[in-house]
Design a protein around this motif. Structure first.
Motif, PDB file in Angstrom:
ATOM      1  N   GLY A 189      15.543  -7.045   8.442  1.00 23.47           N
ATOM      2  CA  GLY A 189      16.114  -5.729   8.184  1.00 23.47           C
ATOM      3  C   GLY A 189      15.100  -4.665   7.831  1.00 23.47           C
ATOM      4  N   LEU A 190      13.813  -4.945   8.064  1.00 23.39           N
ATOM      5  CA  LEU A 190      12.735  -4.017   7.744  1.00 23.39           C
ATOM      6  C   LEU A 190      11.860  -3.805   8.971  1.00 23.39           C
ATOM      7  N   LEU A 191      11.104  -2.717   8.964  1.00 22.67           N
ATOM      8  CA  LEU A 191      10.030  -2.503   9.921  1.00 22.67           C
ATOM      9  C   LEU A 191       8.706  -2.479   9.172  1.00 22.67           C
ATOM     10  N   SER A 192       7.687  -2.984   9.798  1.00 23.78           N
ATOM     11  CA  SER A 192       6.335  -2.837   9.259  1.00 23.78           C
ATOM     12  C   SER A 192       5.738  -1.535   9.765  1.00 23.78           C
ATOM     13  N   TRP A 193       5.134  -0.756   8.863  1.00 30.41           N
ATOM     14  CA  TRP A 193       4.321   0.362   9.323  1.00 30.41           C
ATOM     15  C   TRP A 193       2.871  -0.092   9.279  1.00 30.41           C
ATOM     16  N   VAL A 194       2.119   0.304  10.264  1.00 28.64           N
ATOM     17  CA  VAL A 194       0.720  -0.122  10.365  1.00 28.64           C
ATOM     18  C   VAL A 194      -0.146   1.083  10.696  1.00 28.64           C
TER      19      VAL A 194
ATOM     20  N   PRO B 142       0.823  -1.215   0.000  1.00 23.91           N
ATOM     21  CA  PRO B 142       0.000   0.000   0.000  1.00 23.91           C
ATOM     22  C   PRO B 142       0.854   1.261   0.000  1.00 23.91           C
ATOM     23  N   GLU B 143       0.242   2.351  -0.437  1.00 24.58           N
ATOM     24  CA  GLU B 143       0.911   3.647  -0.355  1.00 24.58           C
ATOM     25  C   GLU B 143       0.949   4.122   1.094  1.00 24.58           C
ATOM     26  N   LEU B 144       1.958   4.904   1.412  1.00 22.28           N
ATOM     27  CA  LEU B 144       2.047   5.455   2.763  1.00 22.28           C
ATOM     28  C   LEU B 144       0.856   6.379   3.021  1.00 22.28           C
ATOM     29  N   PRO B 145       0.243   6.292   4.187  1.00 19.81           N
ATOM     30  CA  PRO B 145      -0.996   7.034   4.439  1.00 19.81           C
ATOM     31  C   PRO B 145      -0.758   8.528   4.633  1.00 19.81           C
ATOM     32  N   GLU B 146      -1.753   9.319   4.265  1.00 18.54           N
ATOM     33  CA  GLU B 146      -1.687  10.768   4.442  1.00 18.54           C
ATOM     34  C   GLU B 146      -2.236  11.208   5.791  1.00 18.54           C
ATOM     35  N   SER B 147      -2.883  10.309   6.491  1.00 21.11           N
ATOM     36  CA  SER B 147      -3.362  10.595   7.841  1.00 21.11           C
ATOM     37  C   SER B 147      -3.505   9.270   8.578  1.00 21.11           C
ATOM     38  N   ALA B 148      -3.575   9.347   9.897  1.00 15.65           N
ATOM     39  CA  ALA B 148      -3.707   8.117  10.677  1.00 15.65           C
ATOM     40  C   ALA B 148      -4.357   8.429  12.010  1.00 15.65           C
ATOM     41  N   TRP B 149      -5.268   7.558  12.399  1.00 17.91           N
ATOM     42  CA  TRP B 149      -5.834   7.573  13.753  1.00 17.91           C
ATOM     43  C   TRP B 149      -4.862   6.912  14.717  1.00 17.91           C
ATOM     44  N   SER B 150      -4.207   5.857  14.246  1.00 15.21           N
ATOM     45  CA  SER B 150      -3.160   5.189  15.010  1.00 15.21           C
ATOM     46  C   SER B 150      -2.108   4.705  14.032  1.00 15.21           C
ATOM     47  N   LEU B 151      -0.836   4.940  14.346  1.00 12.77           N
ATOM     48  CA  LEU B 151       0.267   4.597  13.454  1.00 12.77           C
ATOM     49  C   LEU B 151       1.377   3.964  14.276  1.00 12.77           C
ATOM     50  N   CYS B 152       1.865   2.803  13.833  1.00 10.72           N
ATOM     51  CA  CYS B 152       2.985   2.198  14.543  1.00 10.72           C
ATOM     52  C   CYS B 152       4.003   1.646  13.560  1.00 10.72           C
ATOM     53  N   PHE B 153       5.205   1.430  14.074  1.00  5.39           N
ATOM     54  CA  PHE B 153       6.310   0.847  13.330  1.00  5.39           C
ATOM     55  C   PHE B 153       6.740  -0.385  14.116  1.00  5.39           C
ATOM     56  N   ALA B 154       6.571  -1.560  13.516  1.00  5.72           N
ATOM     57  CA  ALA B 154       6.661  -2.809  14.268  1.00  5.72           C
ATOM     58  C   ALA B 154       7.805  -3.677  13.780  1.00  5.72           C
ATOM     59  N   ASN B 155       8.514  -4.248  14.739  1.00  7.74           N
ATOM     60  CA  ASN B 155       9.568  -5.213  14.482  1.00  7.74           C
ATOM     61  C   ASN B 155       9.044  -6.636  14.613  1.00  7.74           C
ATOM     62  N   LEU B 156       7.989  -6.803  15.415  1.00  3.62           N
ATOM     63  CA  LEU B 156       7.376  -8.099  15.682  1.00  3.62           C
ATOM     64  C   LEU B 156       5.868  -7.998  15.485  1.00  3.62           C
TER      65      LEU B 156
ATOM     66  N   LEU C 224       9.131  -0.788   5.383  1.00  2.00           N
ATOM     67  CA  LEU C 224      10.087   0.263   5.040  1.00  2.00           C
ATOM     68  C   LEU C 224      11.444  -0.013   5.669  1.00  2.00           C
ATOM     69  N   LEU C 225      12.462   0.628   5.094  1.00  2.00           N
ATOM     70  CA  LEU C 225      13.832   0.553   5.604  1.00  2.00           C
ATOM     71  C   LEU C 225      14.119   1.686   6.583  1.00  2.00           C
ATOM     72  N   ARG C 226      13.605   2.845   6.290  1.00  2.00           N
ATOM     73  CA  ARG C 226      13.743   4.013   7.166  1.00  2.00           C
ATOM     74  C   ARG C 226      12.702   5.018   6.729  1.00  2.00           C
ATOM     75  N   ALA C 227      12.406   5.973   7.632  1.00  2.00           N
ATOM     76  CA  ALA C 227      11.424   6.997   7.291  1.00  2.00           C
ATOM     77  C   ALA C 227      11.578   8.189   8.208  1.00  2.00           C
ATOM     78  N   VAL C 228      11.260   9.343   7.662  1.00  2.00           N
ATOM     79  CA  VAL C 228      11.000  10.542   8.448  1.00  2.00           C
ATOM     80  C   VAL C 228       9.531  10.865   8.236  1.00  2.00           C
ATOM     81  N   VAL C 229       8.775  10.937   9.315  1.00  2.00           N
ATOM     82  CA  VAL C 229       7.353  11.248   9.220  1.00  2.00           C
ATOM     83  C   VAL C 229       7.086  12.543   9.977  1.00  2.00           C
TER      84      VAL C 229
END
Length: 315
Positions: free
Chosen positions: A232-237, A200-214, A269-274
């Motif tokens: 070597g990646l993180l999941s964004w949710v 999916p495309e990165l969201p333009e807004s979020a009610w809840s946003l996390c970056f998960a290793n597990l 993602l590998l890295r991000a600035v949000v």
């Protein structure tokens, strides 16, 4: 003989930690190898990390996700000299659930002492390490409220969630992100891609946003089913705010392994600035973190030595 520290937080979970009862359930030769160590805030792990190193590792830490977060940060600050063995003792136990460690503390100790070491990825929020996940929005507001609440446990957590569900609003988002290259079209990769669906495309807004290793947030909630702590990646949710009907029909899917719901959107993602449209609270492994309207998320592949059991599905 230098004994392996079993560090525990007497205030974890419901505050009923009983090391004598735990040790009584272990074989005598295992009891002789362990030294129970009570530790509370400000969590000075350094002498016990050094003792664990002298004993040949790992350091066993019995507590909730917050206690384990502080242990991970202390290990990172000392150069990660020994593996961390996470023994469940909290309200949610997201880290140990994600690693498939037994939820019985005595069983976990036995299985971890005979287990293997996983070179786990280490996530960072503006340079500060986290083991399982970090995030903002609704879940960070809940972490802050839960930290301030009287009492622990699932009932307190649910009460905080209901109150914040009524009033928390979305935040606008802007991204600078590095995402993984498409996988080679092998059979296994095609199966994985079919299961995940289109990235999916990165969201333009979020009610809840996390970056998960597990995959697990805690209390059985599968926040990021596609997360792998050794890729070597993180999941964004991104979680969409559930309506009243969704609470009955869709929210239960978040508590089922393999459950699918339109409430949850997941990518990698590998890295991000949000950047957020306002300063919002954050959390790391469920521990409140300072509010900010800009965050840099990075991951160090295989940087963290984690002791796991044979049930851990990750390599």
């Amino acid at each position: 003989m230098i004994r392996t520290p079993l560090v525990y937080n007497p205030r974890s979970g419901h505050g009923r930690m009983d090391p004598a009862a735990l040790l009584a359930r272990l074989p005598g030769e295992v009891r002789a190898r362990l030294e129970p160590v009570p530790l509370e805030l400000p969590f000075d792990y350094e002498p016990w990390i050094r003792q664990a190193l002298a004993a040949g590792g790992p350091i066993l830490v019995w507590g909730g996700d917050g206690t384990l977060h502080h242990a991970g940060a202390a290990l990172a600050g000392l150069g990660l000299p020994v593996p961390l063995g996470a023994v469940p003792g909290g309200s949610g136990n997201g880290l140990v659930r994600g690693l498939r460690t037994p939820l019985d503390p005595a069983g976990a100790v036995l299985r971890l002492l005979e287990g293997r070491d996983l070179a786990m990825d280490l996530g960072r929020l503006d340079g500060a390490p986290f083991l399982n996940l970090c995030g903002t929005g609704f879940e960070a507001e809940v972490a802050l409220a839960f930290d301030r609440a009287q009492g622990r446990g699932l009932r307190t957590y649910v009460r905080q969630c209901v109150g914040l569900w009524r009033r928390h609003r979305e935040a606008g988002l802007r991204w600078e992100a590095e995402r993984p290259a498409p996988e080679a079209p092998g059979r296994l990769e095609r199966l994985r891609a079919a299961w995940r669906g289109p990235e999916p495309e990165l969201p333009e807004s979020a009610w809840s946003l996390c970056f998960a290793n597990l995959p697990q947030y805690g209390s059985g909630l599968w926040i990021a089913p596609g997360a792998d702590p050794a890729d070597g990646l993180l999941s964004w949710v991104r979680l969409r705010r559930p309506g009243l009907f969704d609470i009955l029909a869709e929210v239960p899917q978040l508590f089922r392994e393999g459950g699918r719901t339109p409430l949850r959107q997941e990518g990698r993602l590998l890295r991000a600035v949000v950047r957020l449209d306002r300063p919002c609270p954050w959390h790391m492994d469920g521990e409140p973190a300072p509010a900010r309207d800009r965050a840099e998320i990075t991951v160090e592949k295989g940087a963290f030595p984690m002791r796991v059991t044979s049930d851990c599905p990750f390599r």
